[in-house]
Every structure is written in structure tokens, then in C-alpha cells.
Design a protein around this motif. Structure first.
Motif, PDB file in Angstrom:
ATOM      1  N   LEU A   1       0.825  -1.211   0.000  1.00  0.00           N
ATOM      2  CA  LEU A   1       0.000   0.000   0.000  1.00  0.00           C
ATOM      3  C   LEU A   1       0.859   1.261   0.000  1.00  0.00           C
ATOM      4  N   ALA A   2       2.093   1.128   0.518  1.00  0.00           N
ATOM      5  CA  ALA A   2       3.064   2.231   0.502  1.00  0.00           C
ATOM      6  C   ALA A   2       2.529   3.491   1.177  1.00  0.00           C
ATOM      7  N   VAL A   3       1.862   3.311   2.314  1.00  0.00           N
ATOM      8  CA  VAL A   3       1.343   4.455   3.075  1.00  0.00           C
ATOM      9  C   VAL A   3       1.638   4.227   4.558  1.00  0.00           C
ATOM     10  N   PRO A   4       1.682   5.294   5.366  1.00  0.00           N
ATOM     11  CA  PRO A   4       1.856   5.105   6.813  1.00  0.00           C
ATOM     12  C   PRO A   4       0.689   4.300   7.382  1.00  0.00           C
ATOM     13  N   LEU A   5       0.979   3.391   8.293  1.00  0.00           N
ATOM     14  CA  LEU A   5      -0.053   2.589   8.922  1.00  0.00           C
ATOM     15  C   LEU A   5       0.490   1.995  10.212  1.00  0.00           C
ATOM     16  N   ARG A   6      -0.427   1.502  11.036  1.00  0.00           N
ATOM     17  CA  ARG A   6      -0.026   0.844  12.282  1.00  0.00           C
ATOM     18  C   ARG A   6      -0.845  -0.418  12.452  1.00  0.00           C
ATOM     19  N   VAL A   7      -0.181  -1.556  12.577  1.00  0.00           N
ATOM     20  CA  VAL A   7      -0.861  -2.828  12.794  1.00  0.00           C
ATOM     21  C   VAL A   7      -1.210  -2.935  14.276  1.00  0.00           C
ATOM     22  N   LEU A   8      -2.488  -2.931  14.583  1.00  0.00           N
ATOM     23  CA  LEU A   8      -2.943  -3.022  15.968  1.00  0.00           C
ATOM     24  C   LEU A   8      -2.909  -4.455  16.477  1.00  0.00           C
ATOM     25  N   GLY A   9      -2.977  -5.399  15.588  1.00  0.00           N
ATOM     26  CA  GLY A   9      -2.956  -6.801  15.963  1.00  0.00           C
ATOM     27  C   GLY A   9      -3.410  -7.649  14.791  1.00  0.00           C
ATOM     28  N   PRO A  10      -3.062  -8.931  14.832  1.00  0.00           N
ATOM     29  CA  PRO A  10      -2.344  -9.649  15.894  1.00  0.00           C
ATOM     30  C   PRO A  10      -0.825  -9.457  15.784  1.00  0.00           C
ATOM     31  N   GLN A  11      -0.127  -9.940  16.804  1.00  0.00           N
ATOM     32  CA  GLN A  11       1.325  -9.777  16.880  1.00  0.00           C
ATOM     33  C   GLN A  11       2.025 -10.456  15.707  1.00  0.00           C
ATOM     34  N   GLU A  12       1.484 -11.588  15.221  1.00  0.00           N
ATOM     35  CA  GLU A  12       2.138 -12.327  14.137  1.00  0.00           C
ATOM     36  C   GLU A  12       2.218 -11.481  12.869  1.00  0.00           C
ATOM     37  N   VAL A  13       1.147 -10.731  12.568  1.00  0.00           N
ATOM     38  CA  VAL A  13       1.155  -9.887  11.363  1.00  0.00           C
ATOM     39  C   VAL A  13       2.114  -8.717  11.544  1.00  0.00           C
ATOM     40  N   ARG A  14       2.145  -8.134  12.751  1.00  0.00           N
ATOM     41  CA  ARG A  14       3.060  -7.017  13.008  1.00  0.00           C
ATOM     42  C   ARG A  14       4.511  -7.470  12.834  1.00  0.00           C
ATOM     43  N   GLN A  15       4.828  -8.641  13.382  1.00  0.00           N
ATOM     44  CA  GLN A  15       6.202  -9.135  13.273  1.00  0.00           C
ATOM     45  C   GLN A  15       6.561  -9.457  11.819  1.00  0.00           C
ATOM     46  N   ALA A  16       5.611 -10.014  11.074  1.00  0.00           N
ATOM     47  CA  ALA A  16       5.873 -10.320   9.666  1.00  0.00           C
ATOM     48  C   ALA A  16       6.128  -9.043   8.879  1.00  0.00           C
ATOM     49  N   LEU A  17       5.395  -7.980   9.192  1.00  0.00           N
ATOM     50  CA  LEU A  17       5.600  -6.704   8.503  1.00  0.00           C
ATOM     51  C   LEU A  17       6.968  -6.119   8.848  1.00  0.00           C
ATOM     52  N   LEU A  18       7.386  -6.232  10.112  1.00  0.00           N
ATOM     53  CA  LEU A  18       8.699  -5.726  10.522  1.00  0.00           C
ATOM     54  C   LEU A  18       9.819  -6.486   9.820  1.00  0.00           C
ATOM     55  N   ARG A  19       9.652  -7.799   9.665  1.00  0.00           N
ATOM     56  CA  ARG A  19      10.687  -8.582   8.964  1.00  0.00           C
ATOM     57  C   ARG A  19      10.825  -8.121   7.513  1.00  0.00           C
ATOM     58  N   LEU A  20       9.692  -7.865   6.877  1.00  0.00           N
ATOM     59  CA  LEU A  20       9.748  -7.391   5.490  1.00  0.00           C
ATOM     60  C   LEU A  20      10.428  -6.026   5.407  1.00  0.00           C
ATOM     61  N   LEU A  21      10.095  -5.135   6.353  1.00  0.00           N
ATOM     62  CA  LEU A  21      10.697  -3.796   6.339  1.00  0.00           C
ATOM     63  C   LEU A  21      12.205  -3.868   6.569  1.00  0.00           C
ATOM     64  N   ARG A  22      12.643  -4.750   7.479  1.00  0.00           N
ATOM     65  CA  ARG A  22      14.085  -4.897   7.707  1.00  0.00           C
ATOM     66  C   ARG A  22      14.780  -5.429   6.459  1.00  0.00           C
ATOM     67  N   GLY A  23      14.105  -6.368   5.783  1.00  0.00           N
ATOM     68  CA  GLY A  23      14.688  -6.911   4.568  1.00  0.00           C
ATOM     69  C   GLY A  23      14.840  -5.846   3.482  1.00  0.00           C
ATOM     70  N   VAL A  24      13.837  -4.982   3.363  1.00  0.00           N
ATOM     71  CA  VAL A  24      13.927  -3.899   2.373  1.00  0.00           C
ATOM     72  C   VAL A  24      15.045  -2.930   2.743  1.00  0.00           C
ATOM     73  N   ALA A  25      15.150  -2.627   4.040  1.00  0.00           N
ATOM     74  CA  ALA A  25      16.203  -1.702   4.490  1.00  0.00           C
ATOM     75  C   ALA A  25      17.582  -2.278   4.228  1.00  0.00           C
ATOM     76  N   GLU A  26      17.775  -3.593   4.495  1.00  0.00           N
ATOM     77  CA  GLU A  26      19.068  -4.226   4.288  1.00  0.00           C
ATOM     78  C   GLU A  26      19.442  -4.254   2.809  1.00  0.00           C
ATOM     79  N   GLU A  27      18.439  -4.491   1.943  1.00  0.00           N
ATOM     80  CA  GLU A  27      18.715  -4.530   0.506  1.00  0.00           C
ATOM     81  C   GLU A  27      19.145  -3.185  -0.034  1.00  0.00           C
ATOM     82  N   ASN A  28      18.745  -2.133   0.690  1.00  0.00           N
ATOM     83  CA  ASN A  28      19.082  -0.781   0.241  1.00  0.00           C
ATOM     84  C   ASN A  28      20.237  -0.173   1.051  1.00  0.00           C
ATOM     85  N   GLY A  29      20.974  -1.027   1.771  1.00  0.00           N
ATOM     86  CA  GLY A  29      22.161  -0.606   2.452  1.00  0.00           C
ATOM     87  C   GLY A  29      21.920   0.195   3.704  1.00  0.00           C
TER      88      GLY A  29
END
Length: 321
Positions: free
Chosen positions: A292-320
Motif C-alpha cells: 500500500l506504501a502508506v503510513p499505517l499501524r498494525v494493531l494486531g495480531p502480533q504475528e502480522v506485526r512481526q511479519a511486517l517488521l521482517r519485510l521492512l528490515r529486509g527492504v532496508a538491508e537490501e538498500n544498504g
């Protein structure tokens, strides 16, 4: 008693004539009603006593006309007018041209209940011959069944519902009717399944029969939002995982980001909206949110929030980063 009934019928006839054109002379009214001029003048006086605004002009060419009064005029339709209104309301209910199918159905139900038998029979004959041109793939539903379901919602009576599911299996269950919902393509009947104690949505085109039980519906302290319930059970499907996501944008913008066919929306204070979105698994849902490429906040469940954080870290690492 006969004289009273005759007078009442004559007064209704007089109101109907006055409403049909801007002005009538006393002689014209007397001729149409087959009474004397004196009777017309006496009936006009009675109407004024009842609160109807009837104005008159003096002189031989003067006449009577209706004006805005303190009392609303009754809706008086002849047979052809009643049929025309019923057909128009039926078309509005099916097309959604008025923006509120429920309002058109409610008005049609009230009209049909008040029609004389001869007019109701003609309308039933027209229902049997009229065909609504659905788009390819749209479900077919008899207008009589739609009106039955609308009537059940209005009556507040528990009904016995005969229903055929998508696999052709028949079932009979007692339900407390609540609302009819049109989602732009199908009609859904929202009711409380008494045996299961849960709110259900039934496709109206799969309802076979509706029979009253004579028992009132159970009082519900907090009934569900019918539109949201239909969206949850049909638009989003029955996904294994759901996430509540807060978007810091007004509801109309949230609807552009996540259509109603994908999630259910509710306002969350000024300028924000919480959307419930379903997905096949936490990772798949996280990928959708990231896209969606927009600001958002996952209120729950924790599994979805953690999955989103893993994806964001992966994108950050790929971009140095």
C-alpha cells in the motif's frame, strides 16, 4: 352509519379532485361528484374544519383550490397511478438508482399492503411477467421473495427459514430477521440464527421459503452493523488470519486505499480509520500492507506485526540501511 361512510367517501373524493388540478368551480365539482352545489359548499366547509387549506375566489367564475395547510394531504392514487408507483419503486429497489435500496423496498412494501385487492392482483400478475435484466453472473431473485424478507425485517417476528446453500443442500432454521443489505451485486438477509446464537448472512436468492412462527424476535442490546457484517462474511471472505490496521487518514481516503470488498472500515477519531483485513497467512497479509506504501499501524495480531517488521528490515538491508 351508512350516511357517515358516504360522507367520508365523498370528502376523500373531493380532496382527490382538488389535488388533481389547480382550480375547480363549484359547478364543476358538483357535476363530477354528482351532488348539488350546496353539498359541495358544505363539504368544503367540513374540509376546512378538518384542517385542510381550501381557498376560494368569489364571483361566478371563481373556484376552489388547495393551498398549504396545517394538515398534510392524504396520498390518493387511482388504480393506474398505484401500479405506476409500485413498478417505479420495484425498479428503483433493483437498480439502486435512488442510492438506498432499503428505502425503495420499504416504500414498496407499505404501498403493496395498502393496495386494494384488485390492484394488488394486477401487480402480482405484472411481477410474474416482468424480467429484470441482470448483468451476466448476477443472481436471480423473485421480487415477491425480496418483499417477504423485507416484511419479515419490519414485522419483528421470528421466522422459519428454508435455505439452499451453494452446494445445493437444503436446511431449515429459525432466525430473528434484522436487515436486508445490497452490496451492489447481491441481496443479503442478515438474521440471528437462534439455534447457534450467532449473526448470519444469507444470500437472498438462495432463500426458498419464509414462514412466520408467531413469536417475537429476541431483544438485542447491541445488534451488529449489517453492512459491515456482510462485508466481513462476503467481501473479505473467511480468511485464516485477520489484522486490524489503523490508517491516519479520513475514512473516504481509507476506502480508496483498501476497498470495501477487501476490508471492513470504522472511523477512529478525527482523521483516522481502522480497517480489518483478511489474508491467507501473516506473511501474505504483511506483503499486502507493505504494497500500500502508506503510513499505517498494525494493531494486531502480533504475528502480522512481526511479519511486517521482517519485510521492512529486509527492504532496508537490501538498500544498504
Amino acid at each position: 352509519m351508512v350516511d357517515v361512510l358516504t360522507t367520508s367517501a365523498r370528502l376523500l373524493r373531493l380532496v382527490s379532485l382538488l389535488a388533481s388540478r389547480p382550480s375547480w368551480t363549484c359547478g364543476e365539482l358538483a357535476e363530477r361528484m354528482e351532488v348539488t352545489d350546496r353539498t359541495v359548499r358544505r363539504d368544503v366547509a367540513r374540509l376546512r374544519e378538518l384542517g385542510y387549506g381550501v381557498e376560494s375566489d368569489p364571483g361566478p367564475w371563481g373556484g376552489y383550490r388547495l393551498s398549504g395547510g396545517a394538515r398534510a394531504l392524504p396520498l390518493l392514487l387511482d388504480d393506474e397511478e398505484a401500479l405506476a408507483v409500485a413498478v417505479a419503486l420495484r425498479g428503483a429497489a433493483f437498480s439502486g438508482v435512488l442510492g438506498s435500496d432499503q428505502a425503495a423496498l420499504s416504500a414498496l412494501l407499505k404501498l403493496r399492503q395498502s393496495l386494494p385487492r384488485r390492484v394488488a392482483e394486477r401487480l402480482a400478475g405484472m411481477d410474474a411477467t416482468f424480467v429484470h435484466a441482470h448483468r451476466p453472473g448476477d443472481p436471480q431473485i423473485a421480487p415477491g421473495m425480496l418483499l417477504e424478507l423485507a416484511g419479515a425485517c419490519r414485522a419483528g417476528e421470528r421466522v422459519r427459514l428454508s435455505y439452499r446453500d451453494g452446494e445445493g443442500r437444503d436446511s431449515v432454521r429459525e432466525v430473528d430477521p434484522y436487515r436486508l443489505v445490497h452490496n451492489g451485486r447481491r441481496w443479503y438477509f442478515v438474521a440471528l440464527d437462534v439455534a447457534r446464537g450467532e449473526w448470519r448472512t444469507f444470500r437472498a436468492d438462495r432463500v426458498v421459503q419464509v414462514r412466520g412462527t408467531g413469536r417475537p424476535v429476541a431483544e438485542q442490546v447491541e445488534p451488529p452493523d449489517p453492512a459491515l457484517l456482510v462485508a466481513r462474511n462476503t467481501g473479505t471472505g473467511r480468511y485464516p488470519v485477520y489484522a486490524s490496521v489503523r490508517f491516519p487518514v479520513p475514512p473516504e481516503e481509507a476506502l480508496r486505499l483498501v476497498p470495501a470488498s477487501v476490508g471492513t472500515h470504522r472511523p477512529d477519531g478525527p482523521g483516522a480509520c481502522v480497517v480489518e483485513i483478511g489474508g491467507p497467512d501473516p506473511e501474505g497479509l504483511a506483503r499486502y500492507l507493505l504494497g500500500l506504501a502508506v503510513p499505517l499501524r498494525v494493531l494486531g495480531p502480533q504475528e502480522v506485526r512481526q511479519a511486517l517488521l521482517r519485510l521492512l528490515r529486509g527492504v532496508a538491508e537490501e538498500n544498504g540501511e
